[in-house]
Motif scaffolding. Structure first.
Motif, PDB file in Angstrom:
ATOM      1  N   ILE A  42     -61.236  71.624   0.443  1.00 19.03           N
ATOM      2  CA  ILE A  42     -60.278  72.385   1.249  1.00 19.03           C
ATOM      3  C   ILE A  42     -58.926  72.286   0.559  1.00 19.03           C
ATOM      4  O   ILE A  42     -58.460  71.201   0.217  1.00 19.03           O
ATOM      5  CB  ILE A  42     -60.191  71.846   2.687  1.00 19.03           C
ATOM      6  N   ILE A  43     -58.316  73.440   0.341  1.00 22.07           N
ATOM      7  CA  ILE A  43     -57.012  73.513  -0.304  1.00 22.07           C
ATOM      8  C   ILE A  43     -55.986  73.860   0.766  1.00 22.07           C
ATOM      9  O   ILE A  43     -56.148  74.840   1.491  1.00 22.07           O
ATOM     10  CB  ILE A  43     -57.026  74.584  -1.413  1.00 22.07           C
ATOM     11  N   GLU A  44     -54.942  73.041   0.851  1.00 24.28           N
ATOM     12  CA  GLU A  44     -53.902  73.291   1.848  1.00 24.28           C
ATOM     13  C   GLU A  44     -52.687  73.893   1.167  1.00 24.28           C
ATOM     14  O   GLU A  44     -52.189  73.356   0.187  1.00 24.28           O
ATOM     15  CB  GLU A  44     -53.538  71.998   2.564  1.00 24.28           C
ATOM     16  N   GLN A  45     -52.254  75.031   1.715  1.00 19.87           N
ATOM     17  CA  GLN A  45     -51.051  75.704   1.238  1.00 19.87           C
ATOM     18  C   GLN A  45     -50.283  76.201   2.453  1.00 19.87           C
ATOM     19  O   GLN A  45     -50.850  76.883   3.306  1.00 19.87           O
ATOM     20  CB  GLN A  45     -51.399  76.893   0.337  1.00 19.87           C
ATOM     21  N   GLU A  46     -49.033  75.838   2.496  1.00 20.29           N
ATOM     22  CA  GLU A  46     -48.162  76.291   3.582  1.00 20.29           C
ATOM     23  C   GLU A  46     -48.776  76.034   4.959  1.00 20.29           C
ATOM     24  O   GLU A  46     -48.838  76.908   5.812  1.00 20.29           O
ATOM     25  CB  GLU A  46     -47.812  77.763   3.402  1.00 20.29           C
ATOM     26  N   LYS A  47     -49.279  74.825   5.143  1.00 17.53           N
ATOM     27  CA  LYS A  47     -49.846  74.361   6.411  1.00 17.53           C
ATOM     28  C   LYS A  47     -51.078  75.140   6.853  1.00 17.53           C
ATOM     29  O   LYS A  47     -51.440  75.145   8.028  1.00 17.53           O
ATOM     30  CB  LYS A  47     -48.793  74.374   7.513  1.00 17.53           C
ATOM     31  N   GLU A  48     -51.730  75.805   5.924  1.00 18.77           N
ATOM     32  CA  GLU A  48     -52.972  76.510   6.232  1.00 18.77           C
ATOM     33  C   GLU A  48     -54.044  76.030   5.264  1.00 18.77           C
ATOM     34  O   GLU A  48     -53.758  75.691   4.127  1.00 18.77           O
ATOM     35  CB  GLU A  48     -52.799  78.028   6.126  1.00 18.77           C
ATOM     36  N   GLN A  49     -55.289  76.015   5.737  1.00 17.03           N
ATOM     37  CA  GLN A  49     -56.398  75.542   4.919  1.00 17.03           C
ATOM     38  C   GLN A  49     -57.154  76.717   4.309  1.00 17.03           C
ATOM     39  O   GLN A  49     -57.385  77.726   4.968  1.00 17.03           O
ATOM     40  CB  GLN A  49     -57.361  74.704   5.753  1.00 17.03           C
ATOM     41  N   PHE A  50     -57.556  76.529   3.048  1.00 20.19           N
ATOM     42  CA  PHE A  50     -58.283  77.556   2.310  1.00 20.19           C
ATOM     43  C   PHE A  50     -59.482  76.946   1.603  1.00 20.19           C
ATOM     44  O   PHE A  50     -59.502  75.742   1.329  1.00 20.19           O
ATOM     45  CB  PHE A  50     -57.379  78.218   1.257  1.00 20.19           C
ATOM     46  N   ILE A  51     -60.457  77.796   1.312  1.00 13.58           N
ATOM     47  CA  ILE A  51     -61.592  77.425   0.484  1.00 13.58           C
ATOM     48  C   ILE A  51     -61.658  78.413  -0.670  1.00 13.58           C
ATOM     49  O   ILE A  51     -61.204  79.550  -0.539  1.00 13.58           O
ATOM     50  CB  ILE A  51     -62.922  77.421   1.273  1.00 13.58           C
TER      51      ILE A  51
END
Length: 94
Positions: A34-43
């Motif tokens: 899980i990649i976190e950017q700007e307080k949001e999680q991404f895959i």
């Protein structure tokens, strides 16, 4: 530079009607990152096939995470053995 497409965990979970906790659990078992950017999680987009396979095992076949972990371990062993067979065949038949 290696460019990867990121997909929001929230939108992925909404489109597949699953809980975000499932993705977090997959990350705990190190199946996905899980990649976190700007307080949001991404895959990463490359992880989609893995996640969808794990979803089918969990939701369709009702296999728990420990079972999925064992299945994934066995699949990895099979893949490594298949690579070894190819390598040995190439050595025998140059």
């Amino acid at each position: 530079m290696n460019s990867t497409t990121l997909i929001s965990v929230t939108s992925f979970c909404e489109s597949h009607a699953i809980e975000p906790k499932f993705i977090e659990t997959l990350a705990q078992y190190e199946f996905v990152e899980i990649i976190e950017q700007e307080k949001e999680q991404f895959i990463e987009e490359e992880c989609l096939a893995t996640i969808e396979r794990m979803m089918r095992l969990h939701y369709d076949l009702n296999i728990n995470m420990e079972g999925i972990d064992a299945i994934q371990h066995l699949l990895n062993q099979i893949h490594e053995l298949q690579k070894e067979v190819v390598l040995l065949r190439n050595k025998l038949n140059p």
